[in-house]
Design a protein around this motif. Structure first.
Motif, PDB file in Angstrom:
ATOM      1  N   ARG A 271      -6.462  -7.436   3.398  1.00 43.90           N
ATOM      2  CA  ARG A 271      -6.512  -6.082   3.955  1.00 43.90           C
ATOM      3  C   ARG A 271      -5.271  -5.292   3.560  1.00 43.90           C
ATOM      4  O   ARG A 271      -5.344  -4.112   3.204  1.00 43.90           O
ATOM      5  CB  ARG A 271      -6.665  -6.140   5.468  1.00 43.90           C
ATOM      6  N   SER A 272      -4.112  -5.942   3.625  1.00 40.21           N
ATOM      7  CA  SER A 272      -2.877  -5.279   3.189  1.00 40.21           C
ATOM      8  C   SER A 272      -2.919  -4.978   1.696  1.00 40.21           C
ATOM      9  O   SER A 272      -2.456  -3.915   1.254  1.00 40.21           O
ATOM     10  CB  SER A 272      -1.674  -6.171   3.510  1.00 40.21           C
ATOM     11  N   PHE A 273      -3.498  -5.882   0.912  1.00 39.31           N
ATOM     12  CA  PHE A 273      -3.592  -5.681  -0.532  1.00 39.31           C
ATOM     13  C   PHE A 273      -4.501  -4.502  -0.859  1.00 39.31           C
ATOM     14  O   PHE A 273      -4.163  -3.653  -1.698  1.00 39.31           O
ATOM     15  CB  PHE A 273      -4.105  -6.967  -1.182  1.00 39.31           C
ATOM     16  N   CYS A 286       1.954  -4.011  11.142  1.00 44.58           N
ATOM     17  CA  CYS A 286       0.770  -3.846  11.994  1.00 44.58           C
ATOM     18  C   CYS A 286      -0.114  -2.725  11.452  1.00 44.58           C
ATOM     19  O   CYS A 286       0.338  -1.604  11.218  1.00 44.58           O
ATOM     20  CB  CYS A 286       1.191  -3.540  13.432  1.00 44.58           C
ATOM     21  N   SER A 287      -1.378  -3.033  11.271  1.00 42.83           N
ATOM     22  CA  SER A 287      -2.312  -2.049  10.703  1.00 42.83           C
ATOM     23  C   SER A 287      -2.959  -1.165  11.759  1.00 42.83           C
ATOM     24  O   SER A 287      -3.704  -0.240  11.403  1.00 42.83           O
ATOM     25  CB  SER A 287      -3.405  -2.769   9.910  1.00 42.83           C
ATOM     26  N   LYS A 288      -2.681  -1.409  13.041  1.00 44.75           N
ATOM     27  CA  LYS A 288      -3.356  -0.666  14.107  1.00 44.75           C
ATOM     28  C   LYS A 288      -2.416   0.236  14.917  1.00 44.75           C
ATOM     29  O   LYS A 288      -2.874   1.140  15.598  1.00 44.75           O
ATOM     30  CB  LYS A 288      -4.072  -1.632  15.050  1.00 44.75           C
ATOM     31  N   CYS A 289      -1.103  -0.036  14.884  1.00 41.09           N
ATOM     32  CA  CYS A 289      -0.177   0.819  15.626  1.00 41.09           C
ATOM     33  C   CYS A 289       1.142   0.910  14.857  1.00 41.09           C
ATOM     34  O   CYS A 289       1.340   0.227  13.840  1.00 41.09           O
ATOM     35  CB  CYS A 289       0.054   0.293  17.035  1.00 41.09           C
ATOM     36  N   VAL A 290       2.067   1.726  15.361  1.00 39.01           N
ATOM     37  CA  VAL A 290       3.312   2.014  14.651  1.00 39.01           C
ATOM     38  C   VAL A 290       4.460   1.149  15.164  1.00 39.01           C
ATOM     39  O   VAL A 290       5.633   1.518  15.041  1.00 39.01           O
ATOM     40  CB  VAL A 290       3.669   3.511  14.778  1.00 39.01           C
ATOM     41  N   PHE A 340     -11.409  -0.624   8.450  1.00 45.04           N
ATOM     42  CA  PHE A 340     -10.794  -1.860   7.974  1.00 45.04           C
ATOM     43  C   PHE A 340     -10.566  -2.744   9.197  1.00 45.04           C
ATOM     44  O   PHE A 340      -9.447  -2.870   9.687  1.00 45.04           O
ATOM     45  CB  PHE A 340      -9.469  -1.579   7.265  1.00 45.04           C
ATOM     46  N   PRO A 341     -11.623  -3.351   9.739  1.00 45.29           N
ATOM     47  CA  PRO A 341     -11.507  -4.083  11.011  1.00 45.29           C
ATOM     48  C   PRO A 341     -10.679  -5.356  10.872  1.00 45.29           C
ATOM     49  O   PRO A 341     -10.486  -5.889   9.772  1.00 45.29           O
ATOM     50  CB  PRO A 341     -12.969  -4.408  11.362  1.00 45.29           C
ATOM     51  N   ILE A 342     -10.201  -5.829  12.008  1.00 47.10           N
ATOM     52  CA  ILE A 342      -9.482  -7.101  12.051  1.00 47.10           C
ATOM     53  C   ILE A 342     -10.483  -8.237  11.848  1.00 47.10           C
ATOM     54  O   ILE A 342     -11.553  -8.258  12.444  1.00 47.10           O
ATOM     55  CB  ILE A 342      -8.734  -7.255  13.387  1.00 47.10           C
ATOM     56  N   ASP A 343     -10.105  -9.183  11.014  1.00 49.01           N
ATOM     57  CA  ASP A 343     -10.994 -10.295  10.684  1.00 49.01           C
ATOM     58  C   ASP A 343     -11.136 -11.233  11.876  1.00 49.01           C
ATOM     59  O   ASP A 343     -10.172 -11.890  12.282  1.00 49.01           O
ATOM     60  CB  ASP A 343     -10.442 -11.039   9.469  1.00 49.01           C
ATOM     61  N   TYR A 344     -12.337 -11.310  12.426  1.00 51.69           N
ATOM     62  CA  TYR A 344     -12.583 -12.104  13.633  1.00 51.69           C
ATOM     63  C   TYR A 344     -12.421 -13.597  13.381  1.00 51.69           C
ATOM     64  O   TYR A 344     -11.860 -14.318  14.199  1.00 51.69           O
ATOM     65  CB  TYR A 344     -13.988 -11.796  14.153  1.00 51.69           C
ATOM     66  N   MET A 345     -12.894 -14.072  12.222  1.00 52.65           N
ATOM     67  CA  MET A 345     -12.872 -15.513  11.983  1.00 52.65           C
ATOM     68  C   MET A 345     -11.438 -16.052  11.942  1.00 52.65           C
ATOM     69  O   MET A 345     -11.104 -17.019  12.625  1.00 52.65           O
ATOM     70  CB  MET A 345     -13.584 -15.842  10.666  1.00 52.65           C
ATOM     71  N   HIS A 346     -10.577 -15.407  11.150  1.00 62.79           N
ATOM     72  CA  HIS A 346      -9.209 -15.904  11.033  1.00 62.79           C
ATOM     73  C   HIS A 346      -8.377 -15.599  12.274  1.00 62.79           C
ATOM     74  O   HIS A 346      -7.531 -16.407  12.673  1.00 62.79           O
ATOM     75  CB  HIS A 346      -8.531 -15.289   9.796  1.00 62.79           C
TER      76      HIS A 346
END
Length: 389
Positions: A271-273, A286-290, A340-346
Motif C-alpha cells: 500500500r505504501s509502495f 500512518c495512512s489513516k491519520c496525521v 486503499f483499505p487496511i488489509d484485514y488478513m495481515h
C-alpha cells in the motif's frame, strides 16, 4: 325393400367419413343401425326425414356452397389471414430474427476449452475427430480458435521486466463463458511474492477481482530480483488502460461495457509502495491519520483522537513528511485514503489475533491444557454468533 328404409337412403347424403362425423356431432339421437331401420314403424314418412335433413343442412350452411364451382387457388396471405393481432404479436416474438443470436460452433468449442480441464493435445485430438466427421471448416489447432498470441510483449521495468496481459483482455475472456453487467465493478490487488526459497526472484502481479466474486484474474506481472524501483513504470500500462475503459468502455458481441475501480487492496508495504508514501514503520507512516510516531526500541504510535487523513488533504500534501513522491493512482477519480483499505488478513488474522493467541498460550505461567481447550472452545463459539442481529 321397406318404403321407409328406401326413403331414408334416398334422402341422406353419401356416408363418407366427414359427413358421418358431422351428423353424429349435431344429432341428439343415438346412431341408427340397419336393424333399427328395418324395424322402424311406417309412420316415419319421408316428409319428416326431409325436414330433419334440411335442418341439418341449414346448420352447416351447405346451401351457400356451389357444388358445381371449381376450386380456385388461394394465396398464402388470404389463407392465413387472422383477425387477432395478439396472435401476430406472439408469432413475431417467437420468430424475430433480430433477437436470435447466431450460434458459432467454433467459438463454443473455444469457450468449452477455457472452462474445462483438458490439455491442448486432447483438444486438438477432439478437433481432428470433428473434422473427420464432416466439420471441415474447423481449425486443426485450438490455439487458432482461442487466438493464443504467438509473441508475448515484455517491457523493461527496472530492475526487472513487466508483462501486461491487459484488463480488457481478462474481462473479454470471462465474457466468452458467461454474462457480466454493463457496468463492471472491480477490485485490484498488488503484492509481491517470492518464486521459491532457493532463489531471490520475485513476482509482483497486478490482479483483478469482479466485485462479489471469488476468482481473481491476472492483469499484469512484474518479474525481477527486487521489487520495481519505479512505481511509474510499473503502474503506467494499467493506469492508461483503466482510464480508457472508465471513460470509453469496450464492446463485446454487440454489447457495451464500462469498468469502475472500487478499491485497491494491498498489505501495508505494498500500500505504501502504490501510494508512494512512507512505510508503516516510519515516523509519519500512518495512512489513516496525521499522527507522528515515537521511538520505543521501535516506532510506535501513542497518541489518539488525531486528525484523520482525507482525499483532499492527501492530494494537497497537508503533511508532506508522509509522502515520498507522486503516485499514478492520483490520476484516477478515486479516494486515495478510503479506497486503499487496511488489509484485514495481515492486520487482524495474522496480526493482532495471532499475537494475542501466542501471548495467551506462551505467557508465563502458561495456560494449562484445560484452559487452552476452554479458550479454543470460546473462540469457536464466537464464530457461530450472528453479528447482524
Amino acid at each position: 325393400m321397406d318404403s321407409t328404409l328406401e326413403s331414408n337412403l334416398s334422402i341422406r347424403p353419401e356416408p363418407d367419413t366427414e359427413s358421418h362425423a358431422l351428423e353424429l356431432l349435431f344429432s341428439t339421437a343415438e346412431p341408427t343401425t340397419s336393424d333399427d331401420l328395418a324395424s322402424s314403424s311406417s309412420d316415419h314418412n319421408s316428409t319428416d326425414n326431409n325436414q330433419e335433413y334440411n335442418l341439418f343442412r341449414s346448420t352447416l350452411n351447405f346451401e351457400d356452397i356451389d357444388p358445381t364451382a371449381e376450386f380456385s387457388e388461394v394465396s398464402d396471405e388470404n389463407f392465413y389471414e387472422c383477425d387477432s393481432s395478439e396472435d401476430d404479436d406472439d408469432y413475431n416474438d417467437f420468430h424475430d430474427d433480430d433477437n436470435v443470436e447466431e450460434f458459432n460452433f467454433e467459438q463454443a468449442l473455444g469457450d468449452w476449452y477455457h472452462n474445462s480441464n483438458v490439455t491442448r493435445e486432447q483438444m486438438n485430438n477432439l478437433l481432428s475427430i470433428l473434422i473427420r466427421a464432416g466439420h471441415d471448416d474447423l481449425h486443426r489447432d485450438i490455439r487458432s480458435i482461442v487466438e493464443t498470441p504467438k509473441k508475448t510483449i515484455i517491457t523493461p521495468c527496472s530492475p526487472g521486466e513487466y508483462y501486461h496481459r491487459g484488463l480488457q483482455n481478462a474481462l473479454v475472456n470471462i465474457l466468452k463463458s458467461r454474462k457480466l453487467p454493463s457496468k463492471i465493478v472491480i477490485d485490484i490487488n498488488i503484492d509481491g511474492l517470492p518464486i521459491s526459497k532457493s532463489s531471490k526472484r520475485t513476482l509482483w502481479p497486478i490482479q483483478g477481482l469482479i466485485f462479489g466474486e471469488l476468482t481473481p484474474f491476472v492483469i499484469g506481472v512484474y518479474h525481477g530480483f527486487k521489487k520495481p524501483s519505479s512505481i511509474e513504470d510499473y503502474l503506467r500500462p494499467f493506469i492508461n488502460e483503466y482510464k480508457n475503459l472508465r471513460s470509453e468502455g469496450f464492446n463485446f458481441r454487440e454489447n457495451s461495457y464500462k469498468v469502475k475501480l472500487r478499491c485497491v487492496i494491498c498489505d501495508s508495504p505494498a500500500r505504501s509502495f502504490c501510494s508512494n508514501t512512507k512505510q508503516f514503520n516510519g515516523y509519519f507512516g500512518c495512512s489513516k491519520c496525521v499522527v507522528e510516531g515515537s521511538w520505543r526500541k521501535k516506532v510506535v504510535f501513542l497518541e489518539a483522537n488525531l486528525t484523520l487523513r482525507t482525499n483532499e488533504s492527501f492530494r494537497n500534501r497537508s503533511q508532506p513528511e508522509h509522502h515520498l513522491g507522486y503516485s499514478p493512482f492520483e490520476e484516477l477519480e478515486i479516494d486515495m485514503v478510503d479506497q486503499f483499505p487496511i488489509d484485514y488478513m495481515h492486520t487482524a488474522l495474522l496480526g493482532v489475533t495471532k499475537m494475542l493467541i501466542k501471548l495467551w498460550i506462551n505467557f508465563k505461567p502458561r495456560f494449562s491444557y484445560n484452559q487452552t481447550e476452554t479458550l479454543s472452545e470460546n473462540f469457536l463459539n464466537l464464530s457461530k454468533i450472528d453479528w447482524n442481529m
